[in-house]
Write an enzyme that holds these catalytic residues in place. Structure first.
Site, PDB file in Angstrom:
ATOM      1  N   GLU A 109     -58.619 -51.560 -74.975  1.00  0.00           N
ATOM      2  CA  GLU A 109     -58.941 -50.921 -73.695  1.00  0.00           C
ATOM      3  C   GLU A 109     -58.648 -51.822 -72.499  1.00  0.00           C
ATOM      4  O   GLU A 109     -58.309 -51.346 -71.419  1.00  0.00           O
ATOM      5  CB  GLU A 109     -60.407 -50.467 -73.681  1.00  0.00           C
ATOM      6  CG  GLU A 109     -61.404 -51.609 -73.823  1.00  0.00           C
ATOM      7  CD  GLU A 109     -62.857 -51.122 -73.956  1.00  0.00           C
ATOM      8  OE1 GLU A 109     -63.067 -49.941 -74.265  1.00  0.00           O
ATOM      9  OE2 GLU A 109     -63.773 -51.936 -73.745  1.00  0.00           O
ATOM     10  N   HIS A 151     -71.653 -41.245 -79.241  1.00  0.00           N
ATOM     11  CA  HIS A 151     -72.910 -41.440 -78.524  1.00  0.00           C
ATOM     12  C   HIS A 151     -72.762 -42.633 -77.592  1.00  0.00           C
ATOM     13  O   HIS A 151     -72.924 -43.776 -78.029  1.00  0.00           O
ATOM     14  CB  HIS A 151     -74.058 -41.746 -79.494  1.00  0.00           C
ATOM     15  CG  HIS A 151     -74.496 -40.588 -80.323  1.00  0.00           C
ATOM     16  ND1 HIS A 151     -75.359 -40.738 -81.397  1.00  0.00           N
ATOM     17  CD2 HIS A 151     -74.214 -39.258 -80.247  1.00  0.00           C
ATOM     18  CE1 HIS A 151     -75.587 -39.544 -81.946  1.00  0.00           C
ATOM     19  NE2 HIS A 151     -74.899 -38.630 -81.270  1.00  0.00           N
TER      20      HIS A 151
HETATM   21  C1  NOJ Z   1     -66.589 -48.739 -73.943  1.00  0.00           C
HETATM   22  C2  NOJ Z   1     -65.973 -48.542 -75.299  1.00  0.00           C
HETATM   23  O1  NOJ Z   1     -65.500 -49.754 -75.808  1.00  0.00           O
HETATM   24  C3  NOJ Z   1     -64.855 -47.547 -75.160  1.00  0.00           C
HETATM   25  O2  NOJ Z   1     -64.178 -47.411 -76.379  1.00  0.00           O
HETATM   26  C4  NOJ Z   1     -65.423 -46.248 -74.677  1.00  0.00           C
HETATM   27  O3  NOJ Z   1     -64.361 -45.350 -74.444  1.00  0.00           O
HETATM   28  C5  NOJ Z   1     -66.206 -46.426 -73.376  1.00  0.00           C
HETATM   29  N1  NOJ Z   1     -67.130 -47.498 -73.503  1.00  0.00           N
HETATM   30  C6  NOJ Z   1     -66.970 -45.163 -72.997  1.00  0.00           C
HETATM   31  O4  NOJ Z   1     -67.962 -44.915 -73.954  1.00  0.00           O
HETATM   32 CA    CA Z   2     -65.971 -52.024 -74.776  1.00  0.00          CA
END
Ligand code: NOJ
Ligand code: CA
Length: 677
Positions: free
Chosen positions: A485, A381
């Protein structure tokens, strides 16, 4: 002068838990081992506390109090009028965790203060003093003179007795908790989020944080000159930062105190200050490892939104499910499956639909396929912090997932700080902070709704963790710092010291969904890389605790690297014991953990940009048995900059008491499985 002398005299008289007979009074309470002492009292109309360790001041006299937007402040006309003491000692078990059992052992002192102006108004402050630190919270009683409490600011001070070094992140800035850690002199801190970690010049380590943040605004620490800090609550669109009806208690303000940096890692003070499990039987909350349609979007190989590069297709999902089933992963996360990702979704402009899949993603068929393969989908979500859009859909969304066998959901709140959208109740929108009272309330509504559907929650762009996993064991993990990320697109990416900063700061608050395990390190995508060695990526599974751990890289990358991938397949996510063997904040750390489900032990060691060479005594292994150590270490040429993939995998038989030499490359790490023989 006379006033000062008189005040000192009164303080001395008031010590030793005897009741005060004068306006100025002080009470004290010590930790079970007698080393930490807190003194609480009033003098010249101010409510204050101070903390000492072995008789030496740690926190010098610091004020307690409040500003209100609907009543005169609690500040200058306060008098301590009563005290109560208590002691507590109990062991309690975690349904899942980094340890199985925690001892909750403290002495408690509650001091009641009265405001002498006008009609009498009271509040009390409860201090709990543990061997590993202190916690205190304010209690607002039910009283006609202050029923509706509108807090303009909390005036709690933290005056450090000496200067030192601090590791901290700015608070009140646009990127929430996702800044690089600053390492500065205490005097150079601006406004910091908690946990904030400091090492005093005398060598003592402290971590400032809070516990049980419920229906209140998050506490920031504002530098007020010298070594003095004052609470600063996250703002609210309503004006008053906190609005409550008495009786109620605030969250606990916490200071963990340890001679060694590693003591902070082993402290359970935050969990101990939270309420016990409120959800009853939580055997349905399962720790797990997962893979998912995730990294491929971050490295721009596919997209969340619809179109020719759409990642969440039925076919691609089945590919990940096959990979998970073949390699023993319980979970498969699928992001970008639902309508709302097209266009400018950041900050909640588009408004996601949480029950409507994109046409090229057959949710029911994918869920059935997963079930047939013995794998669970991990739901997603992304709310973009549009709470006004999410909350009305939440019940239906959890119901849908529950009907498909989905028992955990990753949530997300991508929006700039101060940009969370709430309904104003009149058809309009108001904007609030990610860590203000409204958002704190929202998160608990999500966790409670999810629990009704037997769903666990892993929050990204979250409110910081304050130990609520004890009370709500389905709140399994969060992000709440820069995760992996940033190595896909960050500018800059996470530097080599990032993870050793995390262990001594962010991780002190609770589990983090960092998503380790990137093997295609340099580049991750053109122009970007992870600033670690491959062995360090493995070490992260042990050093960064979470009951949900992702194997973040692409299936094809793991297929091409079966050697190191074996460690990710083996490493558990639920532990019975945790020992921090060595470490210094922001420099290096070694942690050993024992598997809950077997007699195996695991070790993770990692460093910043500097190489390390040290010995570890294997005193933690169970006595009287041999272990096969399966070692994944930096190779002789390994260096995060030049040769990140140089990893050596070797085995040897060891036992308790053996000494193991650990060499870490610059930006490197080491991961070991000790398999009981
Ligand atoms: C930021 C979240 O940290 C990441 O894991 C996710 O893929 C993106 N938002 C998109 O929801
Ligand atoms: Ca994030």
């Amino acid at each position: 002068m006379l006033r000062i002398l008189l005040a000192c005299f009164c303080l001395i008289l008031g010590m030793g838990l005897s009741g005060p007979s004068r306006a100025d009074a002080a009470y004290q309470v010590s930790s079970p081992d007698g080393r930490l002492t807190v003194e609480v009292g009033s003098s010249f109309g101010e409510a204050t506390y101070q903390v000492s360790r072995d008789g030496k001041p740690v926190i010098t006299r610091s004020k307690l109090g409040f500003l209100f937007t609907n009543a005169p402040k609690f500040d200058r006309s306060l008098r301590a009028i009563a005290q109560e003491t208590a002691s507590f000692d109990e062991n309690w078990d975690l349904p899942w965790g980094e340890v199985k059992t925690i001892r909750n052992h403290y002495n408690e002192l509650t001091v009641t203060f009265e405001d002498g102006r006008g009609a009498p108004r009271r509040f009390s402050v409860t201090f709990r003093v543990f061997d590993d630190g202190i916690g205190f919270r304010y209690n607002f009683p039910d009283q006609p003179t202050l029923k509706e409490v509108r807090i303009g600011e909390e005036l709690t001070q933290f005056n450090l007795a000496e200067d030192g070094t601090a590791w901290w992140q700015p608070a009140g800035e646009w990127n929430r908790y996702e800044y690089l850690y600053h390492r500065t002199a205490i005097r150079e801190i601006g406004q910091a989020h908690t946990p904030m970690t400091v090492r005093l010049n005398s060598g003592l380590h402290l971590s400032f944080h809070e516990a049980a943040l419920v229906d209140y605004a998050s506490m920031w620490l504002r530098h007020a000159g010298g070594t003095q800090f004052v609470a600063s609550l996250a703002p609210s669109s309503r004006g008053a930062k906190v609005v409550r009806t008495a009786p109620f208690s605030t969250p606990w303000r916490t200071i963990q105190i340890s001679e060694k940096a590693t003591g902070l890692i082993e402290s359970h003070l935050i969990l101990n200050l939270n309420e016990p499990n409120r959800l009853g039987d939580v055997s349905w909350v399962k720790p797990y490892k997962y893979v998912g349609i995730w990294w491929e979007m971050h490295i721009n190989k596919s997209t969340w939104g619809s179109g020719p590069k759409h990642g969440a297709t039925t076919e691609n999902a089945k590919r990940y499910i096959d990979f998970a089933a073949a390699n023993g992963f319980r979970g498969v996360l699928i992001e970008g499956w639902n309508v709302g990702w097209d266009g400018d979704w950041f900050g909640g402009e588009t408004g996601f639909d949480f029950t409507k899949p994109y046409p090229d993603f057959d949710l029911a068929a994918v869920a059935a396929y997963a079930k047939q393969k013995g794998v669970r989908l991990v739901g997603h979500h992304e709310t973009a912090a549009n709470i006004a859009n999410y909350e009305p859909q939440m019940e239906a969304a959890f119901k849908l997932y529950e009907s498909l066998g989905v028992d955990s959901v990753k949530t997300g709140y991508v929006a700039d700080a101060g940009g969370a959208r709430f309904s104003d109740g009149k058809g309009g929108i108001v904007f609030d902070w990610h860590d203000g009272q409204e958002m704190v309330r929202h998160h608990l509504r999500v966790v409670e709704a999810a629990a009704r559907h037997r769903i666990a929650i892993n929050t990204h762009e979250p409110i910081k963790d304050t130990g609520l996993r004890r009370t709500y064991p389905n709140w399994v993990a969060r992000e709440g710092a820069r995760g992996q990320e940033y190595n896909a697109w960050g500018n800059p990416e996470n530097p080599p010291e990032h993870e050793v900063n995390l262990v001594f700061t962010r991780m002190l608050s609770g589990p983090m969904d960092f998503t380790p395990g990137i093997f295609a390190i340099n580049p991750t995508q053109p122009g970007h890389r992870a600033n670690t060695t491959l062995a360090k990526q493995l070490a992260l599974y042990v050093t960064l605790y979470s009951p949900v751990q992702m194997a973040a890289d692409l299936p094809e990358v793991y297929a091409a690297n079966p050697g190191p991938f074996q460690f990710i397949k083996d490493v558990p996510v639920d532990w019975s014991q945790t020992i921090a063997l060595n470490g210094e904040v922001g420099d290096y750390v070694t942690i050993a953990r024992k598997d809950r489900a077997s007699s195996d032990w695991y070790l993770g060691a990692m460093t910043d940009e500097n190489p390390r060479d040290f010995s570890v005594r294997l005193d933690f292994l169970d006595a009287g048995r041999a272990y096969r150590a399966e070692i994944y270490r930096d190779g002789p040429q390994a260096d995060w900059k030049t040769q990140p993939n140089n990893v050596v995998i070797e085995q040897k038989v060891v036992q308790r008491g053996d000494v193991l030499r650990v060499k870490l490359a610059p930006g490197g790490g080491q991961a070991i499985r000790f398999k009981a023989q």
